[in-house]
Design an enzyme around this catalytic site. Structure first.
Site, PDB file in Angstrom:
ATOM      1  N   HIS A 247       0.849  -1.195   0.000  1.00 18.35           N
ATOM      2  CA  HIS A 247       0.000   0.000   0.000  1.00 18.35           C
ATOM      3  C   HIS A 247       0.886   1.247   0.000  1.00 18.35           C
ATOM      4  CE1 HIS A 247      -3.563   2.420   1.492  1.00 18.35           C
ATOM      5  NE2 HIS A 247      -2.556   3.185   1.871  1.00 18.35           N
ATOM      6  N   GLU A 248       1.891   1.269   0.877  1.00 23.21           N
ATOM      7  CA  GLU A 248       2.768   2.436   0.971  1.00 23.21           C
ATOM      8  C   GLU A 248       3.662   2.571  -0.256  1.00 23.21           C
ATOM      9  OE1 GLU A 248       2.658   4.830   3.060  1.00 23.21           O
ATOM     10  OE2 GLU A 248       1.122   3.939   4.339  1.00 23.21           O
TER      11      GLU A 248
ATOM     12  N   HIS B  36       1.997   4.340  -3.145  1.00 24.50           N
ATOM     13  CA  HIS B  36       1.972   5.799  -3.043  1.00 24.50           C
ATOM     14  C   HIS B  36       3.257   6.402  -3.611  1.00 24.50           C
ATOM     15  CE1 HIS B  36      -1.729   6.121  -0.853  1.00 24.50           C
ATOM     16  NE2 HIS B  36      -1.285   5.526   0.242  1.00 24.50           N
TER      17      HIS B  36
END
Length: 219
Positions: A22-23, A26
């Site tokens: 998820h990170e 980004h």
């Protein structure tokens, strides 16, 4: 104790992948739109060690799982990784590009939920063996943690991804006013969690999402 160990073993990989990828998503999208901050910090990587937060990635999820395994009572399983550094001012079009950077994390959770669902379908359709049930349990855990993180992060509360998406979509005056709520975002979430409101909001959305991906892959 055996139940606790087996629960942690089943959930460890899905939780670490869900939080860290998820990170990383980004950072990758931020680089695509002109901000190399995460790349320069070595955070656009599949190496989970670069993203793990000892509290958010390990202690909090493990504690929730331990409560669930030992007492049959746990809250919504969630956690967090070390936030990927993003300098929104370095994006080519900061307000518009913020949407894509913020949406990248939940979109990665969507992809992972689908991937785990496919794995569950493959295990369910194959011949029964020693690893069939553990694989199905791990795949189910992967669907669940990714559904939770996707839905939770899409709540329109800064600094969650949904809050930043809202800032990107709102007219400028409303957007900057809404963005000023960011320092209060986590206290607001904590109040919602303790009062049970957060679960009331999230569980129907999570259940609906799980139903949709189940229909999509035939499980």
């Amino acid at each position: 104790m055996d139940s606790l160990i087996s629960t942690l073993a089943i959930w460890a990989l899905p939780v670490v992948l869900a939080i860290t990828l998820h990170e990383a998503a980004h950072g990758y999208v931020a680089r695509h739109f002109g901000d190399p901050t995460a790349d320069l910090a070595g955070r656009i990587t599949l190496n989970p060690l670069r993203h793990i937060d000892p509290v958010g990635t390990v202690l909090v999820p493990a504690g929730i799982l331990a409560l669930s395994a030992l007492f049959g009572a746990g809250g919504i399983l969630f956690g967090w990784a070390k936030p990927v550094p993003v300098n929104f001012g370095r994006l080519r079009n900061p307000k518009a590009d913020m949407l894509w950077v913020a949406a990248a994390g939940p979109f990665m959770n969507l992809l992972m939920a689908l991937g785990w669902a496919i794995l569950f379908r493959i295990a369910m359709a194959g011949e029964a063996g020693a690893y069939t049930l553990p694989m199905m349990k791990m795949a189910d855990a992967g669907m669940q943690i990714n559904a939770v993180l996707m839905v939770l992060n899409l709540l329109p509360i800064p600094p969650l991804d949904g809050g930043r998406i809202a800032v990107s979509l709102l007219p400028s005056r409303l957007a900057w006013g809404f963005a000023r709520l960011e320092p209060y975002g986590f206290p607001i979430l904590l109040v919602l969690l303790v009062t049970g409101v957060l679960g009331t909001i999230l569980w129907p959305l999570i259940a609906g999402f799980r139903y949709l991906i189940g229909v999509l892959v035939g499980i």
